[in-house]
Design an enzyme around this catalytic site. Structure first.
Site: not given
Ligand code: SDX
Length: 426
Positions: A264, A305, A362
């Protein structure tokens, strides 16, 4: 809300579930009847769950749209300022010139903190993570403001909102000063919100602090871009804490704790650490491969996201601001070149394309914060500072309306009932 319904066939009975439509965006199905039918919905991570009704912020993840009270984020970032956006989020309309001036004066009158609160910092090690300090001191505010804790009183709620928005920059800057062993700087009423924050961060008592207008404008834009974002994890935490009747300072402290996680708000710090670890464009392919490897917990920080399956509109503005600020300051930061190269490679890779993984808010913010002189450990504190108005607006919206304590249920897969076994029989 319109009269539509969904039929659910459950064990031979058909349940009529009301469907409600909002102004824009997906309809919602009211599943309140399910408990009476002996079942719960199951939605870990709340991917498909609307937890509340709200008028504050709307996100269209498919189109990369973000509206605050109907105004697009790029228009606000280009034409407004942070305190005006605070007013908009709190009251629902852009202020008139008089209303804006009154709001700015009100916030200015609440920027100081109780002198005894300064002692809280002494209890921390100088190298404590500033988010740990913020969790503590913001929660502690409830020990100082007994005159604004009656949450059923509209005026109390408003004063608590003013205090939180006004004091976060002061508390945040105190974290940084404490880590340096430098004296805390007092807020100044002759400066704007963002100018004041920079002088409390980088000023010293020995000389007048000259605010760099480029940095102040960039800081203000970063605050705007982080102000609110619908029902994200930390905002949902604030709402859940608030639903028990907890005081606003305790609720915001809970939001700060939730924001800290690297998935997050902690991602901005993690992005800088990741870019520093990658070090050079020649290593990008290796890290992209790690991000794609299911057996490797590494993720490309700043990408992906829960809602945006298109470019995060804030990242777009952030990217442009990055170029503007570094250009105006004459800084050639290799990390910006690296970030852009990483973005190009990732976004042409089928893994990221198929999973709709785009840069989020971010990804570029840390590069601007670094150019402003903010240390990496303070990045998430900046996010918490800016998001306080969003948290407070959602808390206020919930408490001002009819609400019940949030109490989710579960799918229980533990042991069925069994009798206690005395020690000598085990
Ligand atoms: C913020 O919610 C909000 O609005 C948050 C925010 C706000 O203003 O409040 O926008 C701020 O938190 C932005 C996000 C910051 N976090 C990151 O940058 C961390 C990296 N991102 C991931 O951890 C992830 O993308 C999330 C946490 C942001 C979203 O997670 P989800 O929606 O639960 O998605 P997921 O983990 O289920 O991913 C879907 C797929 C997965 O692969 P499969 O299991 O389907 O094979 O995409 C892959 C994940 O492995 N994936 C990534 C990835 N993000 C998702 N793979 C590699 N790198 C990534 N960054």
């Amino acid at each position: 809300m319109t009269e539509k319904s969904a039929q659910l066939n459950l064990g031979g009975n058909t349940l009529d579930l009301p469907i409600y439509s909002g102004t824009i965006g997906p309809d919602v199905v009211d599943v309140g009847k399910l408990t009476g039918a002996g079942v719960f919905t199951y939605d870990p991570g709340f991917v498909s769950t609307a937890a509340c009704e709200s008028k504050i912020t709307y996100i269209d993840g498919g189109k990369g749209v973000l509206l605050h009270r109907g105004y697009p984020i790029d228009q606000l970032a280009d034409n407004s300022d942070y305190l005006e956006v605070c007013y908009l989020l709190l009251y629902g309309e852009l202020p008139s010139a008089t209303e804006k001036q009154q709001f700015e004066n009100t916030i200015n009158n609440h920027t100081m903190v109780h002198e005894q609160l300064r002692n809280f910092y002494q209890g921390f090690r100088r190298d404590a993570h500033p988010m740990a300090i913020m969790c503590g001191v913001v929660g502690a505010l409830s020990a100082f403001y007994h005159d604004s804790l009656e949450i059923s009183d509209e005026r109390h709620r408003e004063i608590a909102a003013f205090r939180l928005i006004a004091k976060m920059p002061t508390l945040a800057a105190m974290c940084y000063k404490y880590s340096l062993g430098q004296p805390f700087m007092y807020p100044r009423n002759d400066l704007s919100y963002s100018e004041n924050f920079l002088q409390m961060m980088f000023g010293v008592p020995c000389e007048e602090y000259e605010v760099n207008p480029i940095l102040a404008k960039a800081m203000d834009k970063i605050f705007i871009l982080h102000a609110d974002h619908e029902q994200n994890a930390s905002t949902s935490t604030v709402r859940l804490a608030g639903s028990s009747g907890a005081n606003p300072f305790a609720c915001i402290a809970a939001g700060i704790a939730a924001l800290w996680g690297p998935a997050h708000g902690g991602a901005n710090e993690a992005v800088l650490d990741m870019l520093t670890e990658i070090g050079d464009v020649s290593n990008v392919d290796k890290f992209v491969a790690k991000a794609k490897d299911k057996n490797d917990p590494f993720r490309l920080m700043g990408f992906g996201h829960r809602v945006y399956k298109n470019y995060d509109p804030r990242a777009k503005v952030m990217r442009e601001t990055c170029h503007e600020v570094l250009g105006e300051l004459g800084i050639k930061d290799p990390l910006l070149e690296l970030a852009m190269k990483l973005e190009d490679i990732a976004r042409s890779d089928s893994y990221f394309i198929e999973k709709n993984l785009y840069p989020n808010v971010d990804f570029y913010s840390g590069i601007i914060l670094k150019a402003i002189g903010i240390p990496t450990s303070m990045f998430t504190v900046i996010f918490a500072l800016a998001r306080t108005v969003g948290w407070v607006a959602h808390w206020h919206e919930m408490i001002s309306g009819s609400y019940r304590i949030g109490r989710p249920r579960q799918l229980y897969t533990g042991s069925p009932q069994r009798d206690f076994v005395p020690l000598d029989k085990r």
